[in-house]
Design a protein around this motif. Structure first.
Motif, PDB file in Angstrom:
ATOM      1  N   ILE A  95      17.880   5.971  -7.596  1.00  0.00           N
ATOM      2  CA  ILE A  95      18.367   4.778  -8.288  1.00  0.00           C
ATOM      3  C   ILE A  95      18.141   4.914  -9.788  1.00  0.00           C
ATOM      4  O   ILE A  95      17.043   5.286 -10.230  1.00  0.00           O
ATOM      5  N   VAL A  96      19.150   4.590 -10.574  1.00  0.00           N
ATOM      6  CA  VAL A  96      18.990   4.533 -12.031  1.00  0.00           C
ATOM      7  C   VAL A  96      17.874   3.543 -12.368  1.00  0.00           C
ATOM      8  O   VAL A  96      17.861   2.410 -11.867  1.00  0.00           O
ATOM      9  N   GLY A  97      16.932   3.977 -13.168  1.00  0.00           N
ATOM     10  CA  GLY A  97      15.829   3.113 -13.590  1.00  0.00           C
ATOM     11  C   GLY A  97      14.672   3.030 -12.623  1.00  0.00           C
ATOM     12  O   GLY A  97      13.749   2.235 -12.834  1.00  0.00           O
ATOM     13  N   THR A  98      14.681   3.865 -11.582  1.00  0.00           N
ATOM     14  CA  THR A  98      13.654   3.714 -10.540  1.00  0.00           C
ATOM     15  C   THR A  98      12.236   3.942 -11.064  1.00  0.00           C
ATOM     16  O   THR A  98      11.282   3.394 -10.522  1.00  0.00           O
ATOM     17  N   ALA A 129      21.980   6.622  -8.827  1.00  0.00           N
ATOM     18  CA  ALA A 129      23.124   5.719  -8.930  1.00  0.00           C
ATOM     19  C   ALA A 129      22.665   4.319  -9.315  1.00  0.00           C
ATOM     20  O   ALA A 129      21.533   3.926  -9.028  1.00  0.00           O
ATOM     21  N   THR A 130      23.566   3.579  -9.946  1.00  0.00           N
ATOM     22  CA  THR A 130      23.312   2.165 -10.197  1.00  0.00           C
ATOM     23  C   THR A 130      23.545   1.381  -8.898  1.00  0.00           C
ATOM     24  O   THR A 130      23.783   1.958  -7.837  1.00  0.00           O
ATOM     25  N   ILE A 156      23.522  -5.509 -14.555  1.00  0.00           N
ATOM     26  CA  ILE A 156      23.827  -4.664 -13.405  1.00  0.00           C
ATOM     27  C   ILE A 156      25.109  -3.887 -13.710  1.00  0.00           C
ATOM     28  O   ILE A 156      26.042  -4.421 -14.309  1.00  0.00           O
ATOM     29  N   GLN A 157      25.171  -2.646 -13.269  1.00  0.00           N
ATOM     30  CA  GLN A 157      26.323  -1.771 -13.519  1.00  0.00           C
ATOM     31  C   GLN A 157      26.874  -1.297 -12.161  1.00  0.00           C
ATOM     32  O   GLN A 157      26.666  -0.162 -11.761  1.00  0.00           O
ATOM     33  N   PRO A 158      27.551  -2.169 -11.414  1.00  0.00           N
ATOM     34  CA  PRO A 158      27.868  -1.879 -10.014  1.00  0.00           C
ATOM     35  C   PRO A 158      28.807  -0.687  -9.834  1.00  0.00           C
ATOM     36  O   PRO A 158      29.750  -0.494 -10.600  1.00  0.00           O
ATOM     37  N   ILE A 159      28.521   0.091  -8.779  1.00  0.00           N
ATOM     38  CA  ILE A 159      29.296   1.284  -8.456  1.00  0.00           C
ATOM     39  C   ILE A 159      29.698   1.225  -6.989  1.00  0.00           C
ATOM     40  O   ILE A 159      28.928   0.769  -6.139  1.00  0.00           O
ATOM     41  N   ALA A 160      30.912   1.670  -6.696  1.00  0.00           N
ATOM     42  CA  ALA A 160      31.404   1.666  -5.316  1.00  0.00           C
ATOM     43  C   ALA A 160      30.763   2.799  -4.522  1.00  0.00           C
ATOM     44  O   ALA A 160      30.569   3.905  -5.032  1.00  0.00           O
TER      45      ALA A 160
END
Length: 242
Positions: A95-98, A129-130, A156-160
């Motif tokens: 995770i991004v920022g984990t 991933a975000t 939040i930077q949502p990703i599919a």
């Protein structure tokens, strides 16, 4: 190339298997349901036998203080099996920022997973991933009280999920990064704003109230869950909703 995709029947794993096989590789999904148990270690030697690459997409069943134990046991067992099997590349999804949200048990657990992999003997890649677009409904449910949803304005930077799977498959088929690749969606929203967009699109009558103390993401300070320098995925949230 031959890939052992652990957690290969889940949301991301099933898409990674399909993507790799479509590219002409041999990707085999493994999960507890197929006899591969990452906690007991049962079936892991067989699962990774002959694989060039292991892609570990398993996830802790909880987000609480039990999650670090899950990632330690699963990584120790998988790395041992991969070492015995002569695997040349080990990939995980993180995770991004984990590493920047120590207040959250689950994020500390994912940081631990990364540390175990990086300290091990096998060349590796970490894809961070975000937040997945597919998880927004669950996030809304966590803080719903009647007709009110309380959400912080956390960026939040949502990703599919499909874009995440594409990125994981690409990294897995390449040379080990021995490092981290960040991926994210093309847009940044406040979580409260994202909630309003989602409910409006679905015709859901609940009302979003901005509350900086509400839910898991209340512990997140600043914009650590976004990354302007990440590789941006193509799917926009409005298109995904449609």
């Amino acid at each position: 190339m031959k890939f052992a995709v652990i957690g290969g029947t889940g949301l991301i794993g099933s898409k990674v298997v399909k993507k790799l096989n479509a590219a002409g590789h041999e990707a085999v999904p493994h999960a507890q349901s197929t006899g591969a148990d990452v906690i007991s270690g049962q079936g892991l030697d067989e699962a990774v036998a002959g694989a060039d690459v292991v892609v570990n997409l398993t996830n802790s069943p909880t987000f609480d203080e039990a999650s670090p134990a899950f990632f330690r046991a699963s990584m120790d067992n998988l790395l041992a099996a991969a070492g015995k099997g002569g695997v040349g590349h080990f990939v995980i999804l993180s995770i991004v920022g984990t590493d920047r949200v120590p207040e959250l048990d689950y994020y500390r657990a994912k940081a631990l997973q990364e540390e175990i992999l990086a300290a091990g003997p096998i060349p590796y890649s970490i894809v961070r991933a975000t937040q997945f677009m597919e998880f927004i409904d669950a996030v809304l449910s966590w803080t719903t009280d009647g007709d009110t949803v309380r959400l912080p304005a956390t960026p939040i930077q949502p990703i599919a999920a499909a874009d995440v799977a594409d990125a994981v498959a690409e990294v897995a088929a390449g040379a080990p990064l021995n490092g981290i690749r960040n991926i994210g969606g093309p847009e940044v929203f406040g979580l409260d704003e994202l909630g309003r967009i989602t409910l409006s699109h679905k015709g859901d009558g609940r009302t979003v109230v901005t509350d900086p103390t509400a839910g898991m993401f209340a512990a997140v300070k600043g914009d650590v869950l976004t990354d302007k320098d990440a590789r941006l995925a193509p799917t926009h949230y409005a298109d995904w909703l449609s």
